[in-house]
Design an enzyme around this catalytic site. Structure first.
Site, short mmCIF file in Angstrom:
data_model
loop_
_atom_site.label_atom_id
_atom_site.label_comp_id
_atom_site.label_asym_id
_atom_site.label_seq_id
_atom_site.Cartn_x
_atom_site.Cartn_y
_atom_site.Cartn_z
N ASP A 1 -0.71 4.26 0.78
CA ASP A 1 -1.30 5.20 1.73
C ASP A 1 -0.56 5.12 3.06
OD1 ASP A 1 -2.51 2.58 2.05
OD2 ASP A 1 -3.98 3.50 3.39
N GLU B 1 -5.10 0.67 2.81
CA GLU B 1 -4.75 -0.29 3.85
C GLU B 1 -4.80 0.34 5.23
OE1 GLU B 1 -2.41 -2.96 6.47
OE2 GLU B 1 -2.10 -0.82 6.07
N GLU B 2 -4.39 1.60 5.33
CA GLU B 2 -4.40 2.28 6.62
C GLU B 2 -5.77 2.86 6.96
OE1 GLU B 2 -2.04 1.85 8.50
OE2 GLU B 2 -0.10 1.89 7.49
N HIS C 1 0.83 -1.20 0.00
CA HIS C 1 0.00 0.00 0.00
C HIS C 1 0.87 1.25 0.00
CE1 HIS C 1 0.61 0.88 4.39
NE2 HIS C 1 0.74 -0.43 4.46
N HIS D 1 4.57 4.43 12.01
CA HIS D 1 3.50 5.24 12.60
C HIS D 1 4.01 6.25 13.63
CE1 HIS D 1 -0.12 2.42 11.52
NE2 HIS D 1 0.81 2.42 10.58
#
Length: 397
Positions: free
Chosen positions: A76, A141-142, A74, A368
């Site tokens: 994103d 995905e996030e 992903h 993150h």
């Protein structure tokens, strides 16, 4: 023609795209520009569903005669948080002390950048693999994961796409590259329990029915006893209560309702259906207990609502895929990776319905976080591992 063989340059191009979920941010366009010189045909379907943002995705394939390998991931990323707290701007791809800073550096634009560099090096050295390579990349995905991988897989399969194996490039390594390959995941489900009571004055409990007391009985039943002690391939099942709320700002009022939400991660002792049945049984039994509700003759009045769709437990037993990747890791870094099913869920939970799938990517220590970053040396090492795997899996090593 210059091929995208440098993973650091690839990653810098991707980081500079502010693709915070659900925005594409230019990341898929940057990816398409890297893939077309390698002979990939690129599609960018957009999927929609009421109540969710439209999501642009990418599917690219370089076709050949032989088996079909899919790389999934992903572009994103999660929000940056407090941008002022970053040592380097989150979308600048600055390099300092041998590390590249940026949101998505390890989760997981770095894995994508390395895989593209690995394919480019393979093409440069061999003219192309003895088979097909595809990239299945989502921008969701996030986020809620509704208009991303699950629909992209259905879309590709409806066009006749079939895959023999897949690698998801999530950051799987705890400390150093080569620590761990993920070969499965526990299942996951979430639910909410709402207990209905009777509002009243805290000084006159006999005139009310405090739903918090009933909720305590139900929560206690979910937490004890343990669901199991684990299995050969999986950690023990665990249930976590993630929120308890009564919506009551007053200290002298017994509330009318109380709600608890929970998430359960279950191993291969269970299916989604048997876990749900076990939880229903525990709650029904606990509803009649008097431990927290002395004097009450009626059982706890509760409602259980399952939230979202469950993620099912899976374990990949494809020896060729697992052993080839393990051998590629050992050949490059000199150690055999652990095979693990730890951690949360990933898009592998959707891919496993179409082909055998494993996960292997960068070190996940800063994902993150503020100052998410990756060592430039790790980008080169992961590229070499991916290239060795491509060589070996297609029999061109």
């Amino acid at each position: 023609m210059t091929l995208p063989t440098d993973p650091a340059a690839n990653l810098a191009s991707l980081i500079r795209c502010a693709s915070v979920t659900p925005a594409e941010g230019g990341a898929l366009s940057a990816l398409e520009a890297m893939l077309k010189p390698l002979g990939f045909l690129v599609d960018r379907p957009v999927f929609s569903e009421d109540g969710t943002p439209d999501i642009e995705n990418l599917y690219a394939r370089r076709s050949g005669n032989g088996p079909h390998l899919m790389f999934a991931g992903h572009t994103d990323v999660v929000p940056v948080g407090d941008e002022a707290a970053w040592t380097h701007p989150p979308f600048a791809a600055d390099i300092a002390n041998g590390e590249m800073y940026g949101r998505g550096a390890v989760d997981m634009k770095g894995g994508i950048a390395c895989f593209i560099a690995a394919v480019a090096r393979h093409v440069e050295a061999n003219g192309g693999p003895k088979g097909s390579v595809s990239l299945l990349i989502t921008g969701d995905e996030e986020g809620p994961a509704i208009n991303g991988t699950v629909k992209l897989l259905e879309w590709a399969a409806s066009k006749g796409e079939k895959w023999d194996a897949s690698i998801v490039g999530e950051p799987t390594n705890p400390d150093t590259l080569g620590d761990m390959i993920k070969i499965g995941r526990r299942g996951s489900m979430s639910g909410s329990i709402t207990v209905n009571g009777r509002q009243g004055h805290a000084a006159y409990p006999q005139l009310a029915d405090n739903p918090v007391r009933g909720l305590m009985s139900l929560v206690d039943a979910l937490l004890h006893p343990v669901f199991d002690k684990g299995t050969k391939d999986f950690q023990p099942t665990n249930l976590e209560v993630t929120s308890i709320d009564v919506g009551n700002p007053a200290t002298n009022v017994i509330p009318a309702k109380a709600t608890a939400t929970f998430n359960i991660r279950f191993n291969d002792s269970w299916t989604a259906e048997t876990v749900q049945a076990e939880i229903h049984n525990r709650l029904d039994q606990a509803a009649g207990r008097k431990k927290y509700r002395p004097g009450k003759k009626t059982p706890v009045d509760y409602e259980l609502v399952w939230r979202d769709r469950p993620s099912h437990v899976f374990l990949t037993r494809d020896d060729r895929l697992v052993e080839t990747l393990s051998g590629s890791v050992k050949a490059v870094v000199g150690k055999k990776p652990a095979l693990s099913t730890s951690g949360g869920t990933s898009d592998a939970r959707f891919i496993k319905d179409y082909c055998p799938v494993v996960e292997f990517g960068l070190v996940g220590k800063t994902m993150h976080m503020v100052d998410e970053r990756v060592a430039i040396a790790d980008l080169e090492t992961l590229t070499r591992i991916y290239q060795r795997f491509i060589d070996d899996w297609f029999g061109q090593g």
